[in-house]
Design a protein around this motif. Structure first.
Motif, short mmCIF file in Angstrom:
data_model
loop_
_atom_site.label_atom_id
_atom_site.label_comp_id
_atom_site.label_asym_id
_atom_site.label_seq_id
_atom_site.Cartn_x
_atom_site.Cartn_y
_atom_site.Cartn_z
N ARG A 52 -12.75 0.79 15.52
CA ARG A 52 -14.18 0.86 16.48
C ARG A 52 -15.39 0.11 15.85
N THR A 53 -15.53 -0.15 14.51
CA THR A 53 -16.54 -0.77 13.94
C THR A 53 -16.08 -1.73 13.02
N ALA A 54 -17.00 -2.99 12.54
CA ALA A 54 -16.69 -4.05 11.71
C ALA A 54 -16.54 -3.44 10.41
N ARG A 55 -17.27 -2.23 10.11
CA ARG A 55 -17.11 -1.84 8.77
C ARG A 55 -15.89 -1.61 8.18
N ARG A 56 -15.09 -0.77 9.39
CA ARG A 56 -13.53 -0.32 9.07
C ARG A 56 -12.63 -1.38 8.86
N LEU A 57 -12.92 -2.44 9.53
CA LEU A 57 -12.00 -3.86 9.33
C LEU A 57 -12.26 -4.36 7.90
N PHE A 58 -13.73 -4.42 7.79
CA PHE A 58 -14.08 -5.10 6.34
C PHE A 58 -13.34 -4.09 5.28
N ARG A 59 -13.45 -2.86 5.64
CA ARG A 59 -12.84 -1.97 4.32
C ARG A 59 -11.32 -2.29 4.24
N LEU A 60 -10.61 -2.32 5.45
CA LEU A 60 -9.16 -2.55 5.31
C LEU A 60 -8.85 -3.80 4.56
N ALA A 61 -9.45 -4.94 4.98
CA ALA A 61 -9.34 -6.05 4.25
C ALA A 61 -9.75 -6.09 2.94
N ASP A 62 -10.54 -5.41 2.53
CA ASP A 62 -11.14 -5.25 1.09
C ASP A 62 -10.22 -4.76 0.22
N ALA A 63 -9.54 -3.43 1.15
CA ALA A 63 -8.66 -2.52 0.26
C ALA A 63 -7.35 -3.46 -0.17
N ALA A 64 -6.95 -4.31 0.98
CA ALA A 64 -5.70 -5.02 0.77
C ALA A 64 -5.90 -6.23 -0.25
N GLN A 65 -7.20 -6.90 -0.34
CA GLN A 65 -7.57 -7.61 -1.48
C GLN A 65 -7.42 -6.95 -2.88
N TYR A 66 -8.06 -5.65 -2.86
CA TYR A 66 -7.93 -4.98 -4.03
C TYR A 66 -6.45 -4.68 -4.45
N ARG A 67 -5.75 -4.56 -3.67
CA ARG A 67 -4.04 -4.24 -3.91
C ARG A 67 -3.65 -5.70 -4.56
N ALA A 68 -3.93 -6.71 -3.81
CA ALA A 68 -3.46 -8.24 -4.54
C ALA A 68 -4.04 -8.39 -5.73
N LYS A 69 -5.33 -8.14 -5.96
CA LYS A 69 -5.90 -8.18 -7.25
C LYS A 69 -5.32 -7.54 -8.38
N ALA A 70 -4.90 -6.37 -7.87
CA ALA A 70 -4.33 -5.49 -9.13
C ALA A 70 -2.97 -5.75 -9.33
N ALA A 71 -2.29 -6.38 -8.45
CA ALA A 71 -0.97 -6.56 -8.46
C ALA A 71 -0.63 -8.08 -8.99
N ARG A 72 -1.66 -8.83 -9.09
CA ARG A 72 -1.57 -10.30 -9.53
C ARG A 72 -0.76 -11.11 -8.51
N SER A 73 -0.94 -10.80 -7.11
CA SER A 73 -0.17 -11.13 -6.24
C SER A 73 -0.20 -12.49 -5.90
N LEU A 74 0.68 -13.47 -5.69
CA LEU A 74 0.58 -14.81 -5.37
C LEU A 74 0.67 -14.86 -3.90
N LYS A 75 0.79 -13.72 -3.18
CA LYS A 75 0.67 -13.97 -1.65
C LYS A 75 -0.17 -12.84 -1.25
N PRO A 76 -0.72 -13.10 -0.02
CA PRO A 76 -1.75 -12.15 0.39
C PRO A 76 -1.02 -10.70 1.04
N VAL A 77 -1.76 -9.87 0.56
CA VAL A 77 -1.39 -8.11 0.93
C VAL A 77 -2.06 -8.09 2.16
#
Length: 395
Positions: free
Chosen positions: A335-360
């Motif tokens: 319902r808000t831009a903030r939520r979508l940003f938060r979800l993308a940010d959390a996915a990026q955090y997961r990719a960073k922590a896992a040193r993923s070579l692919k997007p999460v």
């Protein structure tokens, strides 16, 4: 009374151009205002592209002939085909002359245009160089035209062109003099619009990479989520964290670090071009993003995968951590831009922590939505960057 009408026309033209918010609006206001003021049936504004030696038509208004578009993509005319333009640009103006307008007719100079050509000095030679304009007037069913150079910041910028149909009264010297005044008003309006455009560009552009900045993303994302709420349009956000920037800065210097940011910005821009209308942006520091409105989530994920590959192949840095959130995936209501940003940010955090070579991808990695919706992290937690509170939005 005629002078009063022309004065009102000048004021109206200035007001219409002052109200323009974009270059296109400004060009259109200039052409329409000049057409009305001079009693023409058609008008155009063209810019002189010095490096290409050509006039490029920016806008056509009024009774357009076949092939004339309002905002043409490729209507250009080599200056050498119009020696009267070359004479003005390279002789009259360079020699300190005034940017006076001139008249041409479908009958050629012998039909009465000679007295209104580029100053008296041009009269004798006018017959030898007006044939292109004459042919164009005849081909398009026009009887006469008045051409006024537009001078901006002391340089010839382009031309204002107004025409009347065959059979209508031919423009005369007084019309040419009035067109000269109108062209100066147009020049002032264009200068104002270009200044506003530059200010707008600075306000929404990252100066290092030339990409959009965080302010542009915030505005674009708010509008995109509103569209999603109203019509279900798919909105996707790719958030990227460039790996290794600090080590590059510490070992090779900040100039090399800036080069890494610029190179990744170029890679992001190239990848973003695969998604029609996508906005590529630098959020600040080593944070970047892509905002896509319309393309499917699968298309966005594919581009994010390509982005990761290209970033890993750069000769600087250590690749990129990439997170994707799309309303086209099962991520719950947005319902808000903030939520979508938060979800993308959390996915990026997961990719960073896992040193993923692919997007999460949020909704495809079961932990991302839970991570995004978890209580606010401690101040030192990576998810607290950029001052966002993951628990502040109820969806």
């Amino acid at each position: 009374m005629a002078e009063d009408a022309r004065l009102r026309a000048v004021v109206t033209l200035a007001q219409e151009m002052a109200a323009a918010h974009t270059p296109r609006e400004s060009w259109r206001a200039a052409a329409l205002g000049a057409k009305q003021a001079l009693g023409g049936s058609f008008a155009a504004v063209s810019v002189w592209e010095r490096e290409l030696g050509q006039l490029r038509v920016l806008v056509n208004v009024g009774e357009r002939a076949a092939g004339e578009e309002e905002f043409p993509e490729g209507e250009t005319y080599p200056v050498h085909q119009f020696p009267e333009i070359a004479e003005f640009l390279h002789e009259e103006w360079a020699g300190g002359g005034e940017p006076n307008a001139w008249v041409e007719t479908a009958e050629g100079v012998a039909g009465g245009a000679a007295s209104a050509s580029i100053g008296a000095s041009a009269d004798a030679s006018a017959a030898g160089y007006c044939h292109q304009r004459v042919a164009a007037l005849r081909r398009r069913g026009r009887g006469s035209c008045v051409v006024a150079p537009i001078v901006l910041r002391g340089q010839a910028w382009g031309e204002l062109y107004v025409a009347r149909p065959a059979g209508a009264p031919v423009f005369d010297r007084s019309d040419a003099d009035f067109a000269t005044v109108l062209a100066s008003v147009v020049a002032a309006g264009i200068a104002q619009t270009e200044l506003l455009e530059e200010v707008r560009k600075l306000a929404f552009t990252d100066p290092l990479t030339g990409l959009a900045n965080r302010r542009a993303v915030d505005m674009g994302l708010d509008e995109a989520v509103e569209r999603h709420r109203e019509s279900g349009t798919v909105v996707s956000l790719v958030v990227c964290d460039l790996n290794g920037l600090k080590r590059v800065n510490d070992s090779l210097g900040h100039a090399v670090g800036d080069r890494l940011l610029e190179r990744f910005g170029s890679v992001l821009s190239v990848c973003g071009a695969m998604l029609p209308g996508a906005l590529a942006a630098r959020l600040g520091g080593d944070e970047f993003c892509l905002l896509a409105v319309g393309p499917s989530s699968d298309a966005v994920v594919k581009v994010a995968e390509d982005l990761c590959v290209r970033a890993g192949e750069m000769d600087l840095g250590e690749g990129v951590a990439c997170g994707v959130a799309s309303t086209g995936d099962p991520i719950g209501p947005v319902r808000t831009a903030r939520r979508l940003f938060r979800l993308a940010d959390a996915a990026q955090y997961r990719a960073k922590a896992a040193r993923s070579l692919k997007p999460v991808v949020a909704g495809r990695d079961g932990a991302v939505v839970r991570l995004a919706d978890a209580p606010p992290p401690a101040a030192h937690d990576r998810r607290a960057f950029r001052g966002r509170d993951p628990g502040a939005d109820g969806g």
